[in-house]
Design a protein around this motif. Structure first.
Motif, PDB file in Angstrom:
ATOM      1  N   PRO A 163      39.610  52.450 -21.064  1.00 22.17           N
ATOM      2  CA  PRO A 163      39.433  53.851 -20.238  1.00 22.17           C
ATOM      3  C   PRO A 163      38.563  54.978 -20.655  1.00 22.17           C
ATOM      4  O   PRO A 163      38.310  55.596 -19.974  1.00 22.17           O
ATOM      5  N   LEU A 164      38.447  54.865 -22.237  1.00 24.53           N
ATOM      6  CA  LEU A 164      37.372  55.924 -22.691  1.00 24.53           C
ATOM      7  C   LEU A 164      36.037  55.890 -22.026  1.00 24.53           C
ATOM      8  O   LEU A 164      35.545  56.632 -21.752  1.00 24.53           O
ATOM      9  N   SER A 167      36.238  57.414 -18.591  1.00 27.77           N
ATOM     10  CA  SER A 167      36.210  59.111 -18.824  1.00 27.77           C
ATOM     11  C   SER A 167      35.145  59.559 -19.221  1.00 27.77           C
ATOM     12  O   SER A 167      34.559  60.511 -19.054  1.00 27.77           O
ATOM     13  N   PHE A 168      34.669  59.283 -20.331  1.00 29.07           N
ATOM     14  CA  PHE A 168      33.525  59.652 -21.203  1.00 29.07           C
ATOM     15  C   PHE A 168      32.152  59.132 -21.211  1.00 29.07           C
ATOM     16  O   PHE A 168      31.418  59.593 -21.766  1.00 29.07           O
ATOM     17  N   GLY A 169      31.957  57.849 -20.251  1.00 27.02           N
ATOM     18  CA  GLY A 169      30.950  57.204 -20.411  1.00 27.02           C
ATOM     19  C   GLY A 169      30.682  55.768 -21.273  1.00 27.02           C
ATOM     20  O   GLY A 169      31.584  55.634 -22.222  1.00 27.02           O
ATOM     21  N   TYR A 454      33.911  51.996  -9.661  1.00 27.37           N
ATOM     22  CA  TYR A 454      35.026  53.079  -9.991  1.00 27.37           C
ATOM     23  C   TYR A 454      36.233  52.379 -10.918  1.00 27.37           C
ATOM     24  O   TYR A 454      36.916  53.146 -11.514  1.00 27.37           O
ATOM     25  N   ILE A 455      36.096  51.214 -10.737  1.00 25.63           N
ATOM     26  CA  ILE A 455      37.512  50.542 -11.520  1.00 25.63           C
ATOM     27  C   ILE A 455      36.935  49.302 -12.187  1.00 25.63           C
ATOM     28  O   ILE A 455      37.818  48.772 -13.040  1.00 25.63           O
ATOM     29  N   ARG A 456      35.533  49.254 -12.354  1.00 23.98           N
ATOM     30  CA  ARG A 456      35.165  48.107 -13.134  1.00 23.98           C
ATOM     31  C   ARG A 456      35.491  48.079 -14.429  1.00 23.98           C
ATOM     32  O   ARG A 456      36.071  46.934 -15.243  1.00 23.98           O
ATOM     33  N   GLN A 457      35.561  48.909 -15.383  1.00 20.83           N
ATOM     34  CA  GLN A 457      35.788  49.389 -16.646  1.00 20.83           C
ATOM     35  C   GLN A 457      37.205  49.099 -17.025  1.00 20.83           C
ATOM     36  O   GLN A 457      37.884  48.487 -18.005  1.00 20.83           O
TER      37      GLN A 457
END
Length: 547
Positions: A163-164, A167-169, A454-457
């Motif tokens: 998730p990081l 949100s943060f790249g 948008y959901i890959r990671q």
């Protein structure tokens, strides 16, 4: 459902204009993949020194009665024996205040637990965490605790850094684990006791999981469709090099603290350049950070000696979205994403249960542990070359389904081989492990191509968490062999065969652009259905919508 962004749908066109596999991508791959050679070495303690060595109670008390006793006579007089004639490792005769003649004549009948520590056999390892922290007898289960804590750290790293990255790249989610890895690796070598060692190994595991779950995303999002198999295949090949080096390090350096320093030293090099690793322009555009993305794309074009047409750059400048945020809910509510997601989770869990169950048993195949590890490492390199070729020649779906089915069936053959056939068992275990690892390599590519930007990671992070759960359960599965030696093999082989069969439900993604929305996936689904079942377009669209 997430609305489609026309500008983002053309990112592949932008990337081709800037160069989708030029000098920039090769430098990026080199920087991101070099650490993957070191990652396998962090399993050193799990696979080698956690196994410990022969030991027995320290019985130097008898030397007060006769300082000149030979080692063998000292053991004969002070240690009871098991039924097989070997000395018991956790019991000794109760110390007595007799002269040596009385001890020799009458012997000692009472036994007690070790009261003055242990003596360890140093013929294999000069020192290990077992000997340094006395993880024997009543504390023997602490070794399994250390393995579980390390695997738990990997799980947490996947959970936190997945998730990081959304949100943060991608860049930050790669840089932070490198810093933590260096600090924790040195900390492990300096551990004054077992509990500090556990804490540092947990951080090492967290860093391991965080780096593994993110570097492949960052590399893939900068590479074109024709070369997308390279990052995962190269990573697995370099992992094979690392495993081969691990065998050499473990063989020539028999002190576990020295090995920790050796493993930590490359991270000091990686930390020098990891700060200049660029962010993913695709992620920046998806977050509406257009100016940063434009600068990066122009930089990439300059490094690759490409000239970007003005109309292509306008697509970057006009992209002001920035509201795209993918959650787990998106993976569940979309029928198409849900089918892909749970199929991937089951398959990746299954192959990792098999891979780690075999890997953690490296010392139980009957051959020299260092030779077995060397074989594991050397065979990985050609296997990953074959895997990369299969992904391009046969496609992702056929490759991953085939290697899982083959890995499962070959592992089942272990049950048909006599336990004293060390060479045959090692050969079958190596082959089964290789096919499982080839499945992991394929999924590292496949999961990037199955899910939108948008959901890959998020999808990749959750899948990585499931693989770490598999790693944590593997030692437990191996313990079930005390009830019957066939149980672990039946479980992980059966899971591999079942999940390989389910993989035929997935679509083929070879040489297709990375999807940026769920609508991209549905359109791709419609196109595949047209090719396989030519019916009218309206009926296809209706079916795709229902899916």
């Amino acid at each position: 459902m997430k609305e489609r962004s026309p500008e983002m749908a053309d990112f592949g066109e932008i990337l081709r204009a800037a160069g989708d596999y030029g000098r920039f991508q090769k430098r990026l791959l080199a920087g991101l993949l070099l650490p993957t050679m070191i990652l396998p070495m962090h399993f050193y303690s799990v696979m080698f020194t956690h196994a410990g060595s022969a030991h027995h109670c320290n019985t130097d008390w008898i030397l007060r009665a006769s300082p000149n006793l030979s080692t063998q006579e000292q053991l004969n007089l002070t240690l009871p024996r098991d039924q097989d004639g070997s000395f018991k490792s956790c019991e000794m005769f109760t110390p007595v205040d007799w002269d040596i003649e009385s001890i020799r004549e009458y012997g000692i009948n009472l036994t007690t637990r070790c009261s003055d520590g242990w003596v360890y056999d140093t013929s294999v390892y000069k020192s290990s965490i077992v000997s340094d922290f006395d993880l024997v007898c009543e504390k023997a289960n602490f070794v399994g605790m250390a393995q579980s804590v390390f695997m738990g750290g990997i799980l947490l790293g996947s959970f936190i850094f997945g998730p990081l990255a959304e949100s943060f790249g991608r860049k930050r989610a790669v840089q932070i684990p490198v810093v933590l890895m260096l600090i924790a690796s040195v900390g492990s070598a300096l551990s004054p006791n077992f509990y500090v060692y556990l804490a540092t190994q947990f951080i090492v595991g967290t860093s391991y999981g965080g780096y593994r779950v993110n570097y492949i995303i960052l590399a893939t999002e900068w590479i074109g469709v024709a070369q997308r198999t390279y990052p995962s295949a190269l990573c697995a090949m370099l992992g094979g090099v690392g495993q081969t080096a691990l065998a050499g390090v473990a063989y020539f350096i028999r002190d576990w603290r020295s090995v920790q320093y050796v493993i930590a030293s490359p991270w000091a090099l990686f930390i020098l350049y990891i700060w200049i690793i660029p962010e993913s322009a695709r992620w920046l555009l998806d977050r509406g950070k257009t100016e940063e993305a434009e600068k990066l794309i122009l930089m990439v074009a300059a490094v690759n000696k490409k000239q970007i047409p003005d109309n292509i750059m306008e697509k970057v400048v006009n992209n002001k979205k920035g509201e795209n945020r993918g959650t787990v809910k998106d993976l569940i509510t979309s029928p198409l994403l849900r089918k892909y997601f749970f199929t991937v989770l089951f398959a990746w869990f299954s192959l990792n249960v098999g891979y780690y169950s075999i890997t953690l048993n490296v010392g139980k195949f009957g051959m020299d542990i260092f030779l077995t590890q060397l074989i594991f490492g050397l065979t990985e390199i050609p296997a990953q070359i074959v895997c990369a070729w299969l992904m391009e020649a046969l496609g992702r779906k056929i490759t991953v389904a085939s290697v899982l089915l083959l890995g499962g069936f070959i592992s089942l053959l272990l049950l048909a081989v006599p336990q004293d056939s060390a060479i045959t068992i090692t050969a079958l275990a190596t082959a089964g492990r290789l096919f499982m690892n080839m499945g992991g390599t394929t999924f590292s590519v496949y999961v990037q191509e199955l899910f939108p930007t948008y959901i890959r990671q998020t999808a990749n992070g959750i899948a990585a968490m499931v693989t770490r759960v598999a790693g944590m359960l593997s030692p437990v599965l191996n313990m079930l062999a005390v009830y019957h030696s066939a149980i672990p093999v039946l479980v992980y082989s059966g899971l591999a065969v079942a999940s390989g069969s389910f993989c035929f439900l997935l679509p083929e993604t070879r040489r297709k652009e990375l999807p940026d929305s769920t609508e991209d996936l549905e359109e791709s689904r419609v196109m595949q259905m047209k090719r396989s079942n030519p019916v009218d377009d309206a009926h296809l669209s209706e079916r795709a919508t229902k899916l």
